[in-house]
Design a protein around this motif. Structure first.
Motif, PDB file in Angstrom:
ATOM      1  N   ASP A 123     127.826  47.265  78.879  1.00  0.00           N
ATOM      2  CA  ASP A 123     126.744  46.248  79.068  1.00  0.00           C
ATOM      3  C   ASP A 123     125.978  46.366  80.420  1.00  0.00           C
ATOM      4  O   ASP A 123     124.952  46.025  80.450  1.00  0.00           O
ATOM      5  N   LEU A 124     127.262  46.493  81.325  1.00  0.00           N
ATOM      6  CA  LEU A 124     126.360  46.658  82.590  1.00  0.00           C
ATOM      7  C   LEU A 124     125.581  47.876  82.841  1.00  0.00           C
ATOM      8  O   LEU A 124     124.531  48.093  83.442  1.00  0.00           O
ATOM      9  N   LEU A 125     125.850  48.919  82.482  1.00  0.00           N
ATOM     10  CA  LEU A 125     125.207  50.145  82.403  1.00  0.00           C
ATOM     11  C   LEU A 125     124.003  50.292  81.473  1.00  0.00           C
ATOM     12  O   LEU A 125     123.051  50.547  82.063  1.00  0.00           O
ATOM     13  N   ALA A 126     124.043  49.359  80.405  1.00  0.00           N
ATOM     14  CA  ALA A 126     122.856  49.323  79.657  1.00  0.00           C
ATOM     15  C   ALA A 126     121.781  48.501  80.326  1.00  0.00           C
ATOM     16  O   ALA A 126     120.439  48.579  80.624  1.00  0.00           O
ATOM     17  N   ALA A 127     122.395  47.256  81.073  1.00  0.00           N
ATOM     18  CA  ALA A 127     121.707  46.448  82.097  1.00  0.00           C
ATOM     19  C   ALA A 127     120.876  47.040  82.946  1.00  0.00           C
ATOM     20  O   ALA A 127     119.651  47.053  83.187  1.00  0.00           O
ATOM     21  N   GLU A 128     121.714  48.081  83.963  1.00  0.00           N
ATOM     22  CA  GLU A 128     121.192  48.837  84.939  1.00  0.00           C
ATOM     23  C   GLU A 128     119.949  50.048  84.218  1.00  0.00           C
ATOM     24  O   GLU A 128     119.210  50.094  84.939  1.00  0.00           O
ATOM     25  N   GLN A 129     120.336  50.619  83.089  1.00  0.00           N
ATOM     26  CA  GLN A 129     119.125  51.404  82.441  1.00  0.00           C
ATOM     27  C   GLN A 129     117.895  50.571  82.087  1.00  0.00           C
ATOM     28  O   GLN A 129     117.006  51.143  82.336  1.00  0.00           O
ATOM     29  N   TYR A 130     118.025  49.496  81.626  1.00  0.00           N
ATOM     30  CA  TYR A 130     116.861  48.652  81.454  1.00  0.00           C
ATOM     31  C   TYR A 130     116.204  48.237  82.419  1.00  0.00           C
ATOM     32  O   TYR A 130     115.068  48.254  82.648  1.00  0.00           O
ATOM     33  N   GLU A 131     116.919  47.884  83.657  1.00  0.00           N
ATOM     34  CA  GLU A 131     116.087  47.497  85.136  1.00  0.00           C
ATOM     35  C   GLU A 131     115.410  48.950  85.494  1.00  0.00           C
ATOM     36  O   GLU A 131     114.415  48.750  85.869  1.00  0.00           O
ATOM     37  N   GLU A 132     116.162  50.027  85.327  1.00  0.00           N
ATOM     38  CA  GLU A 132     115.384  51.203  85.736  1.00  0.00           C
ATOM     39  C   GLU A 132     114.221  51.563  84.883  1.00  0.00           C
ATOM     40  O   GLU A 132     112.954  51.902  85.424  1.00  0.00           O
ATOM     41  N   ILE A 133     114.212  51.401  83.516  1.00  0.00           N
ATOM     42  CA  ILE A 133     113.181  51.492  82.692  1.00  0.00           C
ATOM     43  C   ILE A 133     112.050  50.522  83.119  1.00  0.00           C
ATOM     44  O   ILE A 133     110.825  50.823  83.297  1.00  0.00           O
ATOM     45  N   ALA A 134     112.582  48.995  83.378  1.00  0.00           N
ATOM     46  CA  ALA A 134     111.593  48.165  83.855  1.00  0.00           C
ATOM     47  C   ALA A 134     111.029  48.762  85.249  1.00  0.00           C
ATOM     48  O   ALA A 134     109.587  48.355  85.410  1.00  0.00           O
ATOM     49  N   ARG A 135     111.784  49.190  86.185  1.00  0.00           N
ATOM     50  CA  ARG A 135     111.139  49.583  87.432  1.00  0.00           C
ATOM     51  C   ARG A 135     110.406  50.811  87.202  1.00  0.00           C
ATOM     52  O   ARG A 135     109.171  50.871  87.882  1.00  0.00           O
ATOM     53  N   ALA A 136     110.578  51.480  86.031  1.00  0.00           N
ATOM     54  CA  ALA A 136     109.490  52.735  85.889  1.00  0.00           C
ATOM     55  C   ALA A 136     108.282  52.264  85.455  1.00  0.00           C
ATOM     56  O   ALA A 136     107.287  52.819  85.721  1.00  0.00           O
ATOM     57  N   PHE A 137     108.334  51.154  84.527  1.00  0.00           N
ATOM     58  CA  PHE A 137     107.041  50.739  84.156  1.00  0.00           C
ATOM     59  C   PHE A 137     106.149  49.958  85.281  1.00  0.00           C
ATOM     60  O   PHE A 137     105.139  50.069  85.456  1.00  0.00           O
ATOM     61  N   ALA A 138     107.048  49.498  86.197  1.00  0.00           N
ATOM     62  CA  ALA A 138     106.373  48.915  87.395  1.00  0.00           C
ATOM     63  C   ALA A 138     105.690  49.857  88.101  1.00  0.00           C
ATOM     64  O   ALA A 138     104.540  49.684  88.796  1.00  0.00           O
ATOM     65  N   THR A 139     106.610  50.961  88.571  1.00  0.00           N
ATOM     66  CA  THR A 139     105.930  51.956  89.058  1.00  0.00           C
ATOM     67  C   THR A 139     104.859  52.535  88.643  1.00  0.00           C
ATOM     68  O   THR A 139     103.579  53.030  89.474  1.00  0.00           O
ATOM     69  N   GLN A 140     104.734  52.792  87.166  1.00  0.00           N
ATOM     70  CA  GLN A 140     103.429  53.340  86.533  1.00  0.00           C
ATOM     71  C   GLN A 140     102.507  52.411  86.747  1.00  0.00           C
ATOM     72  O   GLN A 140     101.152  52.832  86.908  1.00  0.00           O
ATOM     73  N   GLY A 141     102.571  51.059  86.717  1.00  0.00           N
ATOM     74  CA  GLY A 141     101.474  50.273  86.925  1.00  0.00           C
ATOM     75  C   GLY A 141     101.091  50.210  88.422  1.00  0.00           C
ATOM     76  O   GLY A 141      99.866  50.391  88.707  1.00  0.00           O
ATOM     77  N   ARG A 142     101.667  50.653  89.305  1.00  0.00           N
ATOM     78  CA  ARG A 142     101.345  50.551  90.948  1.00  0.00           C
ATOM     79  C   ARG A 142     100.590  52.058  90.823  1.00  0.00           C
ATOM     80  O   ARG A 142      99.665  52.189  91.810  1.00  0.00           O
ATOM     81  N   LEU A 143     101.167  52.907  90.364  1.00  0.00           N
ATOM     82  CA  LEU A 143     100.592  54.289  90.243  1.00  0.00           C
ATOM     83  C   LEU A 143      98.970  54.142  89.657  1.00  0.00           C
ATOM     84  O   LEU A 143      97.888  54.987  90.271  1.00  0.00           O
ATOM     85  N   THR A 144      98.974  53.567  88.524  1.00  0.00           N
ATOM     86  CA  THR A 144      97.627  53.333  87.690  1.00  0.00           C
ATOM     87  C   THR A 144      96.695  52.456  88.835  1.00  0.00           C
ATOM     88  O   THR A 144      95.472  52.976  88.784  1.00  0.00           O
ATOM     89  N   ARG A 145      97.243  51.351  89.514  1.00  0.00           N
ATOM     90  CA  ARG A 145      96.180  50.689  90.553  1.00  0.00           C
ATOM     91  C   ARG A 145      95.842  51.649  91.691  1.00  0.00           C
ATOM     92  O   ARG A 145      94.560  51.643  92.163  1.00  0.00           O
ATOM     93  N   ALA A 146      96.585  52.663  91.998  1.00  0.00           N
ATOM     94  CA  ALA A 146      96.322  53.438  92.953  1.00  0.00           C
ATOM     95  C   ALA A 146      95.314  54.539  92.712  1.00  0.00           C
ATOM     96  O   ALA A 146      94.256  54.776  93.571  1.00  0.00           O
ATOM     97  N   ALA A 147      95.331  54.813  91.559  1.00  0.00           N
ATOM     98  CA  ALA A 147      94.388  55.738  90.678  1.00  0.00           C
ATOM     99  C   ALA A 147      93.052  55.059  90.804  1.00  0.00           C
ATOM    100  O   ALA A 147      91.889  55.929  90.863  1.00  0.00           O
ATOM    101  N   LEU A 148      92.802  53.880  90.755  1.00  0.00           N
ATOM    102  CA  LEU A 148      91.622  53.187  90.654  1.00  0.00           C
ATOM    103  C   LEU A 148      90.995  52.935  91.785  1.00  0.00           C
ATOM    104  O   LEU A 148      89.968  52.539  92.058  1.00  0.00           O
ATOM    105  N   ARG A 149      91.785  53.410  93.061  1.00  0.00           N
ATOM    106  CA  ARG A 149      91.217  53.199  94.511  1.00  0.00           C
ATOM    107  C   ARG A 149      90.016  54.221  94.954  1.00  0.00           C
ATOM    108  O   ARG A 149      90.287  55.273  93.949  1.00  0.00           O
ATOM    109  N   PRO A 150      89.384  53.947  95.516  1.00  0.00           N
ATOM    110  CA  PRO A 150      88.044  55.010  96.186  1.00  0.00           C
ATOM    111  C   PRO A 150      88.691  56.346  96.248  1.00  0.00           C
ATOM    112  O   PRO A 150      88.154  57.327  95.807  1.00  0.00           O
TER     113      PRO A 150
END
Length: 491
Positions: A123-150
């Motif tokens: 369960d702890l490993l699954a929670a960590e994996q979920y958190e990593e995937i959530a971090r990955a989605f958050a990272t992709q969001g930040r990358l997308t915002r960076a791509a919209l910059r001038p």
């Protein structure tokens, strides 16, 4: 990268009744899995990082130290010993061996089944994996915002290097570095040597995918950029292997970079089409209409005189080189209009893609005249006058330099054909040239040829008959003089 739970977390946070009896200093080791084994030597079935659980069924006092030594060599995270079945308490020999080797030894009470520990760690490993995937989605969001910059692609590279804790670099189609971010980019030099593999896949007709390679102490991923053809590359380097989720982040960055590059090109192409339309209006003498279009688009013609340049050959490359200037592909050349102050700089850039003709400075209403001048200069450049010819320089080369070489040669061949087809054509051609050079003065022309003036008069009557021209007519003399000079006839 998934952060596995530590043995300290498992012991302290879970209601399993576990008690640490040895190896307190090593409780922060990550536990990557739980392995239950009653074998005297379970290490062939371990990968390292496991919490090994046993009841010590086959463990005796003599085997305790070798058993611990093998577990430590395999790199296990700790040993959990279940009491109340084979042993009422942890054997003293095992406890001493674990303490001496620094191996965490955990007592598991009789009422705690091993499967409960396995489920808890899972369960702890699954929670960590979920958190990593959530971090990955958050990272992709930040990358997308960076791509919209001038700064678009550069911002994505900066963000990617920061998110992964490594380095990232953006390269053009030739492999030259356009932008780099992050420290310790020792693998950047090695990237250039790998680009040929990606280009090779593209030439073979396959879809160019990413590639990965390792340098000493570094792992590198390289991806091509472009929707229909390769328009560049980007590479990412880490001091450790990439996790699957990090590969997903890298792939997302590649998609964003490709979109940014393609969108940038489409935006430039749209601007170029608008400027081409405006330029056509200007060349048609519709200066006011052109200004109105530019005003609605928030653009304008720069003040001051303008210069028209005509670039031959390499039309696509010339359009690219023209950048944001007013440029249009027309016929067999590219027409560019720039402020007079930038004319020489622009000509220097365009000449890398073929000959260039430069007109004289004109006003917006006189661009058609400027284009005619640029075309005449381009024709002279194509005849070998140099990579860049300026209309102002043609005045010193005589009237013939302004004529189209092909048309002038055809005119000469047609006009002088009767003389070439007539018997002793050399005498007639030489006599005509001398006659014209001496402005129709018989004595001077005859002396120049070394013949009697009556002989020259006879030849000129024959020339007039064959050509059907009145040699006393100044216009006829001018045509014949041009035909002799552009036709390559020698006296």
């Amino acid at each position: 990268m998934v952060v596995a739970p530590t043995l300290r977390t498992i012991v302290r946070r879970l209601p399993l009744g576990l008690t640490v009896l040895a190896g307190d200093d090593a409780l922060d080791r990550p536990v990557r899995w739980v392995a239950v084994s009653e074998l005297e030597d379970p290490t062939p079935f371990l990968e390292g990082g496991e919490l090994v659980l046993t009841t010590g069924m086959r463990l005796d006092a003599a085997g305790a130290e070798p058993y611990v030594r093998r577990l430590v060599a395999r790199g296990v995270a700790g040993l959990g010993f279940g009491v109340g079945l084979g042993h009422g308490a942890i054997p003293a020999e095992l406890l001493a061996a674990a303490a001496g080797a620094g191996l965490p030894l955990v007592e598991v009470p009789r009422e705690t089944p091993f499967v409960a520990i396995g489920k808890a760690v899972s369960d702890l490993l699954a929670a960590e994996q979920y958190e990593e995937i959530a971090r990955a989605f958050a990272t992709q969001g930040r990358l997308t915002r960076a791509a919209l910059r001038p700064e678009g692609p550069r911002a994505v590279i900066d963000r990617l290097a920061g998110e992964l804790g490594g380095w990232a670099v953006l390269l053009d189609e030739a492999g030259a570095v356009r932008h780099a971010a992050g420290k310790g980019a020792a693998g950047v030099d090695a990237v250039a040597g790998e680009l040929g593999r990606l280009r090779g896949r593209s030439r073979e007709g396959g879809t160019p995918a990413s590639l990965a390679f390792s340098t000493p102490g570094e792992h590198v991923v390289v991806q091509p950029l472009g929707a229909r053809r390769i328009r560049g590359f980007f590479a990412v380097g880490l001091g450790r292997p990439f996790t699957p989720v990090e590969h997903t982040v890298v792939n997302a960055a590649g998609s964003l970079l490709t979109l940014a590059l393609e969108h940038g090109r489409e935006h430039q192409a749209a601007e170029r089409r608008v400027r081409s339309a405006v330029l056509r209006l200007l060349l048609a003498g519709e200066a006011e209409a052109a200004r109105e279009v530019l005003d609605r688009l928030g653009d304008r013609l720069e003040d001051g005189p303008l210069v028209v340049l005509a670039a031959g050959d390499g039309r696509e490359a010339a359009l690219e080189a023209a950048g944001e200037e007013f440029a249009v592909a027309d016929g067999d050349r590219v027409v560019v209009v720039v402020p007079a102050a930038r004319a020489e700089e622009t000509a220097g850039v365009l000449q890398e893609h073929g000959p260039v003709g430069v007109g004289a400075p004109v006003g917006p209403e006189e661009l058609r005249t400027g284009l005619d001048q640029a075309d005449r200069a381009l024709a002279a450049a194509r005849r070998g006058g140099g990579p860049v010819m300026r209309f102002a320089d043609l005045a010193g080369q005589g009237l013939l330099s302004l004529l189209d070489a092909g048309a002038a040669a055809a005119f000469s061949a047609a006009l002088l054909a009767p003389l070439r087809e007539y018997g002793s054509r050399a005498d007639l051609l030489e006599s005509l040239r001398a006659y014209l050079a001496c402005n129709g003065h018989w004595d001077a022309a005859a002396q120049r040829l070394g013949v009697h003036r009556h002989t020259l008069r006879y030849r000129m009557r024959r020339v007039a008959e064959l050509l059907g021209r009145d040699l006393d007519d100044p216009a006829a003399r001018a045509e014949l003089w041009v035909a002799l000079n552009v036709g390559g006839e020698t006296a």
